[in-house]
Motif scaffolding. Sequence first.
Motif, mmCIF file in Angstrom:
data_model
loop_
_atom_site.group_PDB
_atom_site.id
_atom_site.type_symbol
_atom_site.label_atom_id
_atom_site.label_comp_id
_atom_site.label_asym_id
_atom_site.label_seq_id
_atom_site.Cartn_x
_atom_site.Cartn_y
_atom_site.Cartn_z
ATOM 1 N N PRO A 121 -56.358 -78.453 33.213
ATOM 2 C CA PRO A 121 -55.320 -77.581 33.772
ATOM 3 C C PRO A 121 -55.131 -77.876 35.266
ATOM 4 O O PRO A 121 -56.079 -78.311 35.940
ATOM 5 C CB PRO A 121 -55.885 -76.171 33.562
ATOM 6 C CG PRO A 121 -56.930 -76.309 32.520
ATOM 7 C CD PRO A 121 -57.493 -77.689 32.671
ATOM 8 N N ILE A 122 -53.947 -77.629 35.774
ATOM 9 C CA ILE A 122 -53.646 -77.951 37.172
ATOM 10 C C ILE A 122 -54.630 -77.277 38.126
ATOM 11 O O ILE A 122 -55.115 -77.909 39.075
ATOM 12 C CB ILE A 122 -52.202 -77.543 37.521
ATOM 13 C CG1 ILE A 122 -51.203 -78.435 36.784
ATOM 14 C CG2 ILE A 122 -51.968 -77.621 39.033
ATOM 15 C CD1 ILE A 122 -49.755 -78.012 36.937
ATOM 16 N N GLU A 123 -54.969 -76.028 37.869
ATOM 17 C CA GLU A 123 -55.848 -75.311 38.805
ATOM 18 C C GLU A 123 -57.271 -75.864 38.787
ATOM 19 O O GLU A 123 -58.047 -75.592 39.699
ATOM 20 C CB GLU A 123 -55.844 -73.809 38.502
ATOM 21 C CG GLU A 123 -56.520 -73.395 37.207
ATOM 22 C CD GLU A 123 -55.603 -73.476 35.989
ATOM 23 O OE1 GLU A 123 -55.955 -72.857 34.957
ATOM 24 O OE2 GLU A 123 -54.542 -74.135 36.066
ATOM 25 N N GLU A 124 -57.606 -76.662 37.767
ATOM 26 C CA GLU A 124 -58.938 -77.279 37.689
ATOM 27 C C GLU A 124 -58.907 -78.779 37.934
ATOM 28 O O GLU A 124 -59.955 -79.434 37.895
ATOM 29 C CB GLU A 124 -59.545 -77.003 36.305
ATOM 30 C CG GLU A 124 -59.760 -75.534 35.991
ATOM 31 C CD GLU A 124 -60.241 -75.307 34.569
ATOM 32 O OE1 GLU A 124 -60.609 -76.304 33.901
ATOM 33 O OE2 GLU A 124 -60.238 -74.144 34.118
ATOM 34 N N PHE A 125 -57.724 -79.315 38.187
ATOM 35 C CA PHE A 125 -57.581 -80.774 38.307
ATOM 36 C C PHE A 125 -58.100 -81.224 39.682
ATOM 37 O O PHE A 125 -57.601 -80.768 40.714
ATOM 38 C CB PHE A 125 -56.115 -81.181 38.148
ATOM 39 C CG PHE A 125 -55.949 -82.582 37.623
ATOM 40 C CD1 PHE A 125 -55.623 -82.805 36.306
ATOM 41 C CD2 PHE A 125 -56.122 -83.686 38.454
ATOM 42 C CE1 PHE A 125 -55.468 -84.091 35.809
ATOM 43 C CE2 PHE A 125 -55.979 -84.968 37.985
ATOM 44 C CZ PHE A 125 -55.652 -85.179 36.653
ATOM 45 N N PRO A 126 -59.075 -82.130 39.745
ATOM 46 C CA PRO A 126 -59.626 -82.563 41.030
ATOM 47 C C PRO A 126 -58.581 -83.312 41.861
ATOM 48 O O PRO A 126 -57.994 -84.283 41.385
ATOM 49 C CB PRO A 126 -60.773 -83.507 40.637
ATOM 50 C CG PRO A 126 -61.067 -83.186 39.206
ATOM 51 C CD PRO A 126 -59.775 -82.749 38.605
ATOM 52 N N PRO A 127 -58.312 -82.895 43.085
ATOM 53 C CA PRO A 127 -57.307 -83.566 43.903
ATOM 54 C C PRO A 127 -57.582 -85.055 44.121
ATOM 55 O O PRO A 127 -56.644 -85.855 44.177
ATOM 56 C CB PRO A 127 -57.358 -82.798 45.233
ATOM 57 C CG PRO A 127 -57.838 -81.427 44.854
ATOM 58 C CD PRO A 127 -58.815 -81.664 43.742
ATOM 59 N N ASP A 128 -58.863 -85.434 44.214
ATOM 60 C CA ASP A 128 -59.156 -86.847 44.421
ATOM 61 C C ASP A 128 -58.787 -87.668 43.203
ATOM 62 O O ASP A 128 -58.311 -88.811 43.326
ATOM 63 C CB ASP A 128 -60.630 -87.047 44.789
ATOM 64 C CG ASP A 128 -61.587 -86.558 43.718
ATOM 65 O OD1 ASP A 128 -61.274 -85.556 43.039
ATOM 66 O OD2 ASP A 128 -62.653 -87.180 43.541
ATOM 67 N N VAL A 129 -58.950 -87.108 42.018
ATOM 68 C CA VAL A 129 -58.565 -87.823 40.800
ATOM 69 C C VAL A 129 -57.038 -87.912 40.705
ATOM 70 O O VAL A 129 -56.488 -88.947 40.318
ATOM 71 C CB VAL A 129 -59.143 -87.135 39.546
ATOM 72 C CG1 VAL A 129 -58.664 -87.838 38.273
ATOM 73 C CG2 VAL A 129 -60.665 -87.131 39.605
ATOM 74 N N PHE A 130 -56.352 -86.840 41.072
ATOM 75 C CA PHE A 130 -54.882 -86.873 41.095
ATOM 76 C C PHE A 130 -54.409 -88.017 41.990
ATOM 77 O O PHE A 130 -53.529 -88.804 41.627
ATOM 78 C CB PHE A 130 -54.337 -85.539 41.595
ATOM 79 C CG PHE A 130 -52.843 -85.389 41.429
ATOM 80 C CD1 PHE A 130 -52.322 -84.755 40.316
ATOM 81 C CD2 PHE A 130 -51.966 -85.879 42.385
ATOM 82 C CE1 PHE A 130 -50.943 -84.614 40.158
ATOM 83 C CE2 PHE A 130 -50.596 -85.742 42.238
ATOM 84 C CZ PHE A 130 -50.079 -85.107 41.126
ATOM 85 N N ALA A 173 -48.828 -80.319 28.613
ATOM 86 C CA ALA A 173 -49.755 -79.520 29.410
ATOM 87 C C ALA A 173 -51.056 -80.274 29.662
ATOM 88 O O ALA A 173 -51.461 -81.117 28.861
ATOM 89 C CB ALA A 173 -50.051 -78.202 28.694
ATOM 90 N N PHE A 174 -51.668 -79.971 30.787
ATOM 91 C CA PHE A 174 -52.998 -80.468 31.162
ATOM 92 C C PHE A 174 -53.019 -81.937 31.589
ATOM 93 O O PHE A 174 -54.088 -82.518 31.722
ATOM 94 C CB PHE A 174 -54.016 -80.237 30.027
ATOM 95 C CG PHE A 174 -53.957 -78.849 29.443
ATOM 96 C CD1 PHE A 174 -54.131 -77.740 30.256
ATOM 97 C CD2 PHE A 174 -53.714 -78.657 28.092
ATOM 98 C CE1 PHE A 174 -54.079 -76.454 29.736
ATOM 99 C CE2 PHE A 174 -53.655 -77.380 27.568
ATOM 100 C CZ PHE A 174 -53.836 -76.274 28.384
ATOM 101 N N LYS A 175 -51.851 -82.539 31.817
ATOM 102 C CA LYS A 175 -51.799 -83.960 32.203
ATOM 103 C C LYS A 175 -50.926 -84.139 33.442
ATOM 104 O O LYS A 175 -50.075 -85.030 33.507
ATOM 105 C CB LYS A 175 -51.254 -84.810 31.054
ATOM 106 C CG LYS A 175 -52.153 -84.850 29.840
ATOM 107 C CD LYS A 175 -51.622 -85.819 28.803
ATOM 108 C CE LYS A 175 -52.589 -85.945 27.646
ATOM 109 N NZ LYS A 175 -52.119 -86.930 26.653
ATOM 110 N N SER A 176 -51.123 -83.308 34.438
ATOM 111 C CA SER A 176 -50.224 -83.307 35.597
ATOM 112 C C SER A 176 -50.169 -84.653 36.294
ATOM 113 O O SER A 176 -49.080 -85.148 36.639
ATOM 114 C CB SER A 176 -50.659 -82.222 36.590
ATOM 115 O OG SER A 176 -52.021 -82.393 36.971
#
Length: 283
Positions: A121-130, A173-176
């Motif tokens: 989910p976006i709120e759990e997605f690590p910014p470094d991985v993004f 969903a879940f693949k931002s």
Amino acid sequence: MSAPITEPGTVAGTEPGADPASPLPRAAGLALDLTGRTALVTGAAGGIGRACALRLAAAGARVRAVDRAAEGLETLAEEARGLPGGLDARLLDLTDLDAAEAAAAGTDILVNNAGIQLVRPIEEFPPDVFHTVLTVMLEAPFRLIRGALPHMYGQGWGRIVNLSSVHGLRASAFKSAYVAAKHGLEGLSKTAALEGAPHGVTSNCVNPGYVRTPLVEKQIADQAAAHGIPEERVLAEVLLKDSALKRLIEPEEVAEAVLYLCSPQASFITGTSLTLDGGWTAH
């Protein structure tokens, strides 16, 4: 989901009632002579990249197969031994953007295939991985195209094929990060098509649904957790839910589409997305 990969070539359709998780038998591939052409394939150590590298080499292209997975590249080089075009396996980390651009110099065909995936989910997605996903799947293709175009323009011929996805056309969903990168790749590909047209260079996307690759297989646990279902239900209830054809597409089928976009018959196709989604986007 861990069935063996078939050899390069298009594949026939499944019989009614066939197991959607089983690989399909091999059939004859498109006849095309790419002798004298140099092709660069990223993410070539496995999955779609491996199939594309082998298929292009079988058609006579000299393939630069790049990946950061040394063991996979060694296996690929062995598999490609004796193919008409030949294959050079090279280690390359696409987060090194300068090295990526340099690797593309002098190529006639560029296949931007490398990808990574994380399901959260976006709120759990690590910014470094993004950030890393966008670097590998959008910024690196830009740099690779930038490195390839001077040679392509100089000779008045070039083929850019960007491995997008149904997620370049639809969101899930879940693949931002993945969806954002693929949507960006679609725009980059179209811009390259417009700029390349006066120089004999085409740029297109290939948009498969879920492909039988390690990238997809590694999603199963994350998808089960994100959707709150057992892993054995992910294939039918998540991955193939929106597909009219209830099976995974084979890497070799995608490779045939890539090869077609390099053919004389496809010379008027540019700036488009060739959708191989089993009817997903027909909804």
